[in-house]
Scaffold this active site. Sequence first.
Site, PDB file in Angstrom:
ATOM      1  CE  LYS A 188     -12.278  -3.255  16.978  1.00  0.00           C
ATOM      2  NZ  LYS A 188     -12.367  -2.413  17.873  1.00  0.00           N
ATOM      3  CD  GLU A 263     -28.242  -3.029  10.261  1.00  0.00           C
ATOM      4  OE1 GLU A 263     -28.729  -1.904   9.748  1.00  0.00           O
ATOM      5  OE2 GLU A 263     -28.695  -4.133  10.063  1.00  0.00           O
ATOM      6  CB  CYS A 297     -27.185   4.925  12.911  1.00  0.00           C
ATOM      7  SG  CYS A 297     -25.621   4.102  13.300  1.00  0.00           S
ATOM      8  CD  GLU A 395     -24.825   9.875  10.812  1.00  0.00           C
ATOM      9  OE1 GLU A 395     -23.648   9.283  10.085  1.00  0.00           O
ATOM     10  OE2 GLU A 395     -25.490   8.930  11.398  1.00  0.00           O
TER      11      GLU A 395
END
Length: 494
Positions: A188, A263, A297, A395
């Site tokens: 996807k 992750e 990230c 973040e």
Amino acid sequence: MTDSTENYHNPIVNKLRDAGLFIEKAFVDGQWTTKDTQFDVLGTVLGRMPSLDRDDFQAAIRSASAAQPKFFESTTGAARGALLRKWSDLILTNVDDIATIMSLENGKTIGEAKGETAYAASFISWFAEEATRSYGTTIPSSSPDTTLLTIREPVGVCGIITPWNFPAAMITRKVGPAIAAGCSVVIKPPSETPFTCMALVKLALEAGIPPQLIQVCPTKDRAAATELATNPLVNKISFTGSTGVGKMLAKLAAGTLKKVSLELGGNAPFIVFDDANLDIAAEGAMFCKFRCSGQTCVCANRLYVQKSAVKSFTEKLVQKVAALKMGAGLDPSTTQGPLVNKAAVEKAQSHVDDALKKGAKLEIGGKPRQDSPGYFFEPTVVSGVTTEMVVSKDETFGPLAPIFVFETEDEVVRLANDTEFGLAGYFFSCDVGRAWRVAQRLQVGMVGVNTGKISAAEAPFGGVKESGYGKEGSLYGLADYQNIKSITFGNLQQ
Ligand code: SIN
């Protein structure tokens, strides 16, 4: 069913050497397909993609499930490696086209897009080699009449869900080891950046990878995509993205006890001790804060600088930030592309506003830029940041470098670890004892010592705590797509 090279109406194709790499279709059961239900990519500026529903996902999974054992049983590791090597070579041959598509759909600069394309190919060539080194073991048995050994087998069908910030590399970091192991995949792709994925898949087919082995299901229907986490024919799910979605997928996958690799988000500390080379530290901060306009990230999210070094480090950083140039990704002079959407700009603004309201100082930047199309936010440095400010916990995922001051090693290690996340951490010091000590004490999956660059095909990528589990790339990456089977032979001497 229609052929993939019908898309000549779109102006993007004029920018490509091979127009056939721009594909506005899904790839299911070995066919390029489309549907009446479609979604716009970048508000139709770029193109439209079919939005697949649950039935389509089920068809793709069934097809991948039928193809996988045939592929594994008919190939050696060396043969799978040869297919992957060819795929990697084709990606490198088409680097300009892939980078152009990526820059247009993601906004990243053409230089970064070419770099990502090479990075993406490096995972495939890495796992081409690993495919031939998938060793089993023989284990000394405790019984005289028993011989014990292990073999590695592919887990089977893998559901792959990837983010928009690395439209190529996050796909190849998962699909490379999956195919090396002998698995099939149902991808996807991100709805913001599906076209890079389709170009990669076209090249995979050209390389000779069997069509049913890779299925691609673009969709805007999140519920349909959860089929990858619930369908009993899917044996593993690998996801890169937010911690919230990762937790939801892990819960869904628990229903059929799938293998899961996640992750997830980070909140990376970046520590500068006063014994560091400050020029190297400022260079490292530029790379790991402003790469992909701060949207990775592993980006530094909290910059901790020891008191006696803070003035000098801040000056050096601000000077470098002032030299950055925002603009369209395809303009070769651009160093900072736009952010992904309006919400990303609003988040960066809210972090800056909150910090300034609570007493931080704006060193440079600090506001959106509206003079070119796209969602731009100025590369920003704020100093005097404290733990009361939102940016110390949340973040930003944008181009904001918040500078905190610390006094002692114990204090900064405590601050750095005071987060539920544990993906990456960086620090700069010329004291070798401290380098070893702090590297061990940081609660993260990846540490950069005197460098902001930690990502490479050979380096294990992955986090601890709520940044997820599983390792990608490296010698560990293949094992995530394999099961170890033990085989006990009894009475061989009879
Ligand atoms: C990510 O941000 O998800 C990946 C970054 C990398 O591979 O370096």
